[in-house]
Write a protein that holds these residues in place. Structure first.
Motif, PDB file in Angstrom:
ATOM      1  N   LYS A  83       0.843  -1.194   0.000  1.00 32.76           N
ATOM      2  CA  LYS A  83       0.000   0.000   0.000  1.00 32.76           C
ATOM      3  C   LYS A  83       0.875   1.238   0.000  1.00 32.76           C
ATOM      4  CE  LYS A  83      -3.770   2.512   0.799  1.00 32.76           C
ATOM      5  NZ  LYS A  83      -4.737   2.738  -0.247  1.00 32.76           N
ATOM      6  N   VAL A  84       0.525   2.187  -0.856  1.00 34.81           N
ATOM      7  CA  VAL A  84       1.105   3.533  -0.818  1.00 34.81           C
ATOM      8  C   VAL A  84      -0.055   4.500  -0.979  1.00 34.81           C
ATOM      9  CG1 VAL A  84       2.670   5.204  -1.871  1.00 34.81           C
ATOM     10  CG2 VAL A  84       3.260   2.766  -1.916  1.00 34.81           C
ATOM     11  N   ALA A  85      -0.172   5.431  -0.053  1.00 35.49           N
ATOM     12  CA  ALA A  85      -1.214   6.450  -0.137  1.00 35.49           C
ATOM     13  C   ALA A  85      -0.580   7.819   0.071  1.00 35.49           C
ATOM     14  CB  ALA A  85      -2.293   6.206   0.913  1.00 35.49           C
ATOM     15  N   VAL A  86      -1.014   8.775  -0.726  1.00 29.31           N
ATOM     16  CA  VAL A  86      -0.588  10.169  -0.595  1.00 29.31           C
ATOM     17  C   VAL A  86      -1.858  11.011  -0.556  1.00 29.31           C
ATOM     18  CG1 VAL A  86       0.680  12.079  -1.645  1.00 29.31           C
ATOM     19  CG2 VAL A  86       1.577   9.744  -1.831  1.00 29.31           C
ATOM     20  N   GLU A  87      -1.991  11.779   0.520  1.00 31.71           N
ATOM     21  CA  GLU A  87      -3.180  12.614   0.698  1.00 31.71           C
ATOM     22  C   GLU A  87      -2.765  14.067   0.882  1.00 31.71           C
ATOM     23  OE1 GLU A  87      -5.385  11.044   4.001  1.00 31.71           O
ATOM     24  OE2 GLU A  87      -5.086   8.991   3.302  1.00 31.71           O
TER      25      GLU A  87
END
Length: 158
Positions: A83-87
């Motif tokens: 998982k990679v998330a950028v917010e």
């Protein structure tokens, strides 16, 4: 503070051998900020930027960067990220955008560098897309907020 693990007995840089470590669920949460003029931020939020959706492009750049961390930082292990998330969290009252990065995996080494790389490259991309409007922007406060898993367990910034 412990010994530097990236230095061998001859004082040379080397990649740490993690083959003897147990596989565990690992996660890292990071943040950084891009400080800008109020009208630059408003233009991004209104969707009126000539280069399109700044956040969408910066998000993709951050995700791609996390996946390439071992290519960018010489002694990092290549990791199979799950998982990679950028917010992005606009903070108009402070004339800035907070960028949050999260990386996860099941592995033998942590994902702090991948999450830091995601935030860093997302911030650089946001800067690149807006520099013609606001050359005085500033990238600030890139840091690890939390890490989970591994031999040392969970850690959180104070």
């Amino acid at each position: 503070m412990g010994e530097f693990s990236h230095i061998n007995t001859d004082g040379e840089a080397n990649m740490v051998d993690v083959s003897g470590k147990e596989v565990s669920q690992r996660e890292a949460l990071t943040e950084g900020y891009v400080v800008m003029q109020a009208d630059t931020l408003q233009r991004i939020l209104d969707g009126g930027h000539d280069k399109g959706d700044v956040f969408a492009v910066a998000r993709i750049a951050g995700i791609q960067a996390a996946k390439q961390t071992a290519q960018l930082i010489p002694l990092c292990h290549p990791l199979m990220l799950s998982k990679v998330a950028v917010e992005f969290e606009p903070q108009p009252d402070q004339q800035r955008v907070r960028i949050i990065g999260r990386c996860k995996l099941s592995g033998q080494t942590g994902v702090e560098m991948e999450a830091l790389t995601a935030v860093s490259v997302a911030a650089l991309t946001l800067f690149d897309m807006c520099k013609a409007l606001d050359p005085a922007m500033r990238i600030d406060g890139i840091r690890v907020l939390e890490k989970r898993g591994g031999k040392n367990g969970d850690w959180s910034a104070q």
